[in-house]
Design an enzyme around this catalytic site. Structure first.
Site, short mmCIF file in Angstrom:
data_model
loop_
_atom_site.label_atom_id
_atom_site.label_comp_id
_atom_site.label_asym_id
_atom_site.label_seq_id
_atom_site.Cartn_x
_atom_site.Cartn_y
_atom_site.Cartn_z
N GLY A 227 -66.34 -3.03 6.74
CA GLY A 227 -65.30 -2.17 7.27
C GLY A 227 -65.75 -1.06 8.21
N GLU A 268 -71.10 -5.84 3.26
CA GLU A 268 -70.54 -7.05 3.88
C GLU A 268 -69.91 -6.78 5.24
OE1 GLU A 268 -67.48 -8.01 1.14
OE2 GLU A 268 -68.82 -8.92 -0.31
N PRO A 269 -70.67 -6.30 6.19
CA PRO A 269 -70.06 -6.01 7.49
C PRO A 269 -69.78 -7.26 8.30
CG PRO A 269 -72.41 -5.59 7.56
CD PRO A 269 -72.11 -6.03 6.17
N ARG A 307 -55.90 -10.57 18.42
CA ARG A 307 -55.94 -9.18 17.92
C ARG A 307 -54.97 -8.23 18.65
NH1 ARG A 307 -59.54 -6.02 17.60
NH2 ARG A 307 -59.42 -5.44 15.42
N TYR A 311 -52.44 -6.89 15.90
CA TYR A 311 -52.72 -5.55 15.37
C TYR A 311 -52.50 -4.43 16.40
CZ TYR A 311 -55.75 -8.50 12.38
OH TYR A 311 -56.26 -9.47 11.57
N CYS A 337 -46.55 -19.23 26.02
CA CYS A 337 -45.12 -19.01 26.21
C CYS A 337 -44.53 -18.12 25.13
CB CYS A 337 -44.40 -20.34 26.32
SG CYS A 337 -44.78 -21.10 27.89
N GLU A 338 -45.00 -16.93 25.10
CA GLU A 338 -44.51 -15.83 24.26
C GLU A 338 -44.98 -14.57 24.94
OE1 GLU A 338 -44.57 -15.39 20.21
OE2 GLU A 338 -44.93 -17.50 19.74
N TYR A 365 -63.62 -11.63 14.99
CA TYR A 365 -62.23 -12.05 14.85
C TYR A 365 -61.63 -12.47 16.19
CZ TYR A 365 -63.31 -9.58 10.57
OH TYR A 365 -63.93 -9.16 9.42
N1 LLP Z 1 -65.67 -8.18 3.05
C1 LLP Z 1 -64.45 -8.66 2.76
C2 LLP Z 1 -64.15 -9.05 1.36
C3 LLP Z 1 -63.48 -8.77 3.75
O1 LLP Z 1 -62.27 -9.24 3.45
C4 LLP Z 1 -63.80 -8.39 5.08
C5 LLP Z 1 -62.79 -8.50 6.12
C6 LLP Z 1 -65.09 -7.92 5.34
C7 LLP Z 1 -66.00 -7.82 4.29
C8 LLP Z 1 -65.54 -7.51 6.73
O2 LLP Z 1 -64.81 -6.45 7.29
P1 LLP Z 1 -65.29 -5.83 8.68
O3 LLP Z 1 -66.65 -5.24 8.48
O4 LLP Z 1 -65.34 -6.94 9.68
O5 LLP Z 1 -64.27 -4.81 9.05
N2 LLP Z 1 -59.05 -9.71 11.33
C9 LLP Z 1 -59.04 -8.26 11.30
C10 LLP Z 1 -59.86 -7.68 10.20
C11 LLP Z 1 -59.53 -8.25 8.85
C12 LLP Z 1 -60.75 -8.43 8.10
C13 LLP Z 1 -60.54 -9.14 6.83
N3 LLP Z 1 -61.61 -8.94 5.92
C14 LLP Z 1 -59.38 -7.70 12.65
O6 LLP Z 1 -59.49 -8.47 13.60
O7 LLP Z 1 -59.46 -6.48 12.81
#
Ligand code: LLP
Length: 410
Positions: A227, A268-269, A307, A311, A337-338, A365
């Site tokens: 995150g 878990e990045p 994205r 979002y 086409c949206e 993503y």
């Molecule tokens: N660990 C778990 C259990 C997760 O569900 C996620 C992301 C991560 C780690 C990694 O998070 P990060 O470091 O990438 O922020 N698709 C969205 C983000 C949703 C992520 C879902 N889970 C986007 O494009 O912003």
């Protein structure tokens, strides 16, 4: 002009030559940047035994996973397919953390058979797991710490109303189930969401786990999820990873002392490791002026990068082909086409049909959320590694679109 903001090359390979050789649209990843992000994280947490579990969902190409392995990271998988990708990339099962959400018990059994660590995210699953395996298969528990994190509710997942994990308020029930089935809990986990800026949020989450941890004597690790926020806009600030490292490491070491054993800290990045390494190169099909707006219509869209539409995410864009053209304001739109706006009201160097535009922060993503909507082909992926651009995924063909269709006689 190549600037750090708007590069025209990666490791000496010009983006123009990549667009020429592999065509557009094409995702391009800078392998060196990925490795250096892993290093930054390792340095920030050098005071603790850190294990990085790369969030595969961000960018799941096997060659990228292989690079992660080379850099010293492990894998966080959220589906049995991601587990399989990790194994295919050469990871040992013991390096893979499997964090599913609401999957079938058959999938859990498949993952156990593959030998990966299972992260249990509901009490019914804990019970089913306990009945089947008792203390014979160690597991982890995903805690929902009730923390509202980050600026975007769609990607905040550790708050009270979130479907993820088991509420920290249900700790006594968790402990009853652990006791009833003699579960061997080796890890506690949380993930509060994406785009989290504030070091204090990471610390707050970690403290929830530390406090709960005293109830679990068999722990081997604490997993604080991912995150970390990266900069999408030029003026964006990103998570101060050194500050998070310092604060969380100090609290972790103090906790381990009290706990009586040195545990591992897992992270878990996804975005932090791969967002900025990726660029999406697209070609301008049409420049269309209305009385009020100028649209630059490109050979891509929400089918390749969802994205912005999903979002309201901001992705930087620049014109690779006309770097010194006069600045004008554009809406960069896709061919779907949206309503399919990639970027609105952007000052770009004059855009002409045929120009290559670069969409930034496309590593995380991007491709992994791409689809075949409008029966469009998904792009190619290219990894630049050791000064060489290599194709790591072929562009799809029409055959890919119909390969699973069963065309019946009518
Ligand atoms: N660990 C778990 C259990 C997760 O569900 C996620 C992301 C991560 C780690 C990694 O998070 P990060 O470091 O990438 O922020 N698709 C969205 C983000 C949703 C992520 C879902 N889970 C986007 O494009 O912003």
């Amino acid at each position: 002009m190549s600037t750090a903001q708007n590069p025209i090359q990666i490791q000496g390979v010009s983006l123009e030559s990549i667009a020429e050789e592999f065509g557009t649209p094409v995702y391009v990843y800078d392998g060196k940047k990925i490795v250096s992000q892993v290093k930054i994280l390792q340095e920030a947490f050098s005071e603790v035994p850190l294990k990085i579990k790369y969030a595969t969902k961000a960018l799941s190409n096997v060659s990228v996973l292989k690079l992660m392995k080379k850099a010293g990271a492990g894998v966080d998988a959220v589906s049995i397919e991601e587990v399989q990708l990790g194994l295919l990339a050469g990871f040992e099962a013991s390096e893979i953390m499997y964090t599913p959400s609401g999957v079938s018990f058959e999938e859990i059994q498949d993952a156990v058979n593959l030998g990966v660590m299972i992260n249990l995210d509901s009490i019914p699953l804990m019970r089913q797991f306990g009945k089947e395996y008792g203390s014979s298969v160690p597991a982890c528990i995903r805690i929902n710490p009730h923390i509202m994190a980050g600026g975007n509710i769609k990607i905040s997942v550790g708050h009270k109303a979130s479907k993820f994990g088991i509420s920290i308020e249900q700790l006594s029930e968790i402990l009853e189930v652990v006791k009833e089935y003699d579960l061997k809990i080796e890890g506690l986990h949380l993930h509060t969401g994406s785009d989290i800026l504030d070091a204090e949020v990471f610390l707050k989450g970690a403290n929830v786990l530390f406090e709960a941890a005293f109830n679990f004597p068999d722990l081997r690790f604490i997993d604080c999820g991912g995150g970390f926020k990266v900069a999408y806009k030029p003026e964006d600030i990103s998570t101060d990873i050194m500050e998070v490292g310092k604060k969380v490491s100090a609290a972790f070491q103090a906790f381990c002392k009290e706990y009586g054993r040195q545990l591992e800290l897992w992270l878990e990045p996804g975005k932090f490791l791969v967002s900025e390494c990726g660029l999406l190169l697209v070609k301008v099909n049409v420049v269309k002026k209305t009385p009020t707006i100028t649209f630059a219509g490109v050979d891509s869209g929400l089918n390749h990068l969802i994205r912005p539409m999903l979002y309201d995410a901001y992705h930087g864009v620049y014109n690779l082909s006309n770097p010194s053209g006069p600045l004008e304001t554009y809406h960069v739109v896709g061919y779907i086409c949206e309503t399919d706006t990639i970027a609105s009201n952007r000052e770009l160097n004059e855009v002409r049909a045929g120009d290559i535009l670069v969409i930034k922060n496309a590593g995380a993503y991007g491709f992994s959320m791409a689809s075949n909507y409008n029966s469009r082909l998904r792009p190619a992926e290219v990894l630049v590694w050791e000064g060489k651009a290599q194709l790591i995924r072929k562009r799809e063909t029409f055959e890919d679109i119909i390969s699973n269709q069963v065309i019946i006689d009518l």
